[in-house]
Scaffold this motif. Sequence first.
Motif, PDB file in Angstrom:
ATOM      1  N   TYR A  19      -4.287   1.618   0.214  1.00 63.32           N
ATOM      2  CA  TYR A  19      -4.555   1.367  -0.932  1.00 63.32           C
ATOM      3  C   TYR A  19      -3.872   0.122  -2.252  1.00 63.32           C
ATOM      4  N   VAL A  20      -3.221   0.320  -1.920  1.00 66.75           N
ATOM      5  CA  VAL A  20      -2.557  -1.343  -2.328  1.00 66.75           C
ATOM      6  C   VAL A  20      -1.921  -2.395  -1.425  1.00 66.75           C
ATOM      7  N   LYS A  21      -0.984  -1.928  -0.913  1.00 63.56           N
ATOM      8  CA  LYS A  21      -0.690  -3.102   0.229  1.00 63.56           C
ATOM      9  C   LYS A  21       0.682  -3.366   0.350  1.00 63.56           C
ATOM     10  N   ASN A  22       1.751  -2.884  -0.747  1.00 68.55           N
ATOM     11  CA  ASN A  22       2.750  -3.165  -1.202  1.00 68.55           C
ATOM     12  C   ASN A  22       4.072  -2.061  -0.951  1.00 68.55           C
ATOM     13  N   GLU A  23       4.789  -2.450  -0.711  1.00 65.34           N
ATOM     14  CA  GLU A  23       5.862  -1.159   0.037  1.00 65.34           C
ATOM     15  C   GLU A  23       6.114  -0.769  -1.430  1.00 65.34           C
ATOM     16  N   ASN A  24       6.728  -1.045  -2.439  1.00 63.68           N
ATOM     17  CA  ASN A  24       6.902  -0.318  -3.451  1.00 63.68           C
ATOM     18  C   ASN A  24       5.910   0.046  -4.468  1.00 63.68           C
ATOM     19  N   ASP A  25       4.392  -0.729  -5.026  1.00 61.78           N
ATOM     20  CA  ASP A  25       3.625   0.528  -5.342  1.00 61.78           C
ATOM     21  C   ASP A  25       3.651   1.752  -4.991  1.00 61.78           C
ATOM     22  N   ALA A  26       3.286   2.058  -2.936  1.00 57.55           N
ATOM     23  CA  ALA A  26       2.711   2.463  -2.832  1.00 57.55           C
ATOM     24  C   ALA A  26       4.295   3.347  -3.294  1.00 57.55           C
ATOM     25  N   VAL A  27       5.365   3.407  -2.289  1.00 59.02           N
ATOM     26  CA  VAL A  27       6.135   4.880  -3.141  1.00 59.02           C
ATOM     27  C   VAL A  27       6.372   4.904  -4.195  1.00 59.02           C
TER      28      VAL A  27
END
Length: 174
Positions: free
Chosen positions: A36-44
């Motif tokens: 959904y977000v394609k960003n590691e930090n946001d996914a965490v």
Amino acid sequence: MFTERDVKKAIKGNKKAFAMIMEAEKAKIYRLAYLYVKNENDAVEIVQETVYKAFVSIHTLKNPSYLYAWLKKIAINSALDFIARQKKVTPIHAEIIEAMEAKEVAVESRLDLFLAIDQLDEKYKTIIILKYYEDLPNRDIAEILECPEGTVKSSLHRALHVLRKILREDCVNE
């Protein structure tokens, strides 16, 4: 791995059982959030929010066999909430683009598909992700989204139609 007995313990408030379940499921939740977000930090961050929401509401889970679907639903809603809070389009990171450029045409078509999926309405995007990235059958998707299986099938058909249209327009514009 955990058993249905562990899930029942977690529902009754056993923190160790809950922690063991979350440890086993966190990678799946992360993958879903990342789609959904394609960003590691946001996914965490979404994983953390999902775990918190699951922890405070595990007692509401009525059937232990539905744990996986219940967690996916929480993760999807957390991701959609996160996206709504951000109110932005997440750019694709430069390192992903560089890695993909090294792989010629096949990668370009995957990137086109990836970008086309991002253009879908959230309802369609969720169904595409659950069907093709999570490899779930329509029955399980219907359970997660709390809708009839026929609705999943028709929404999937519409989503694929929209994806084809987006991809055709991209080909014409090139």
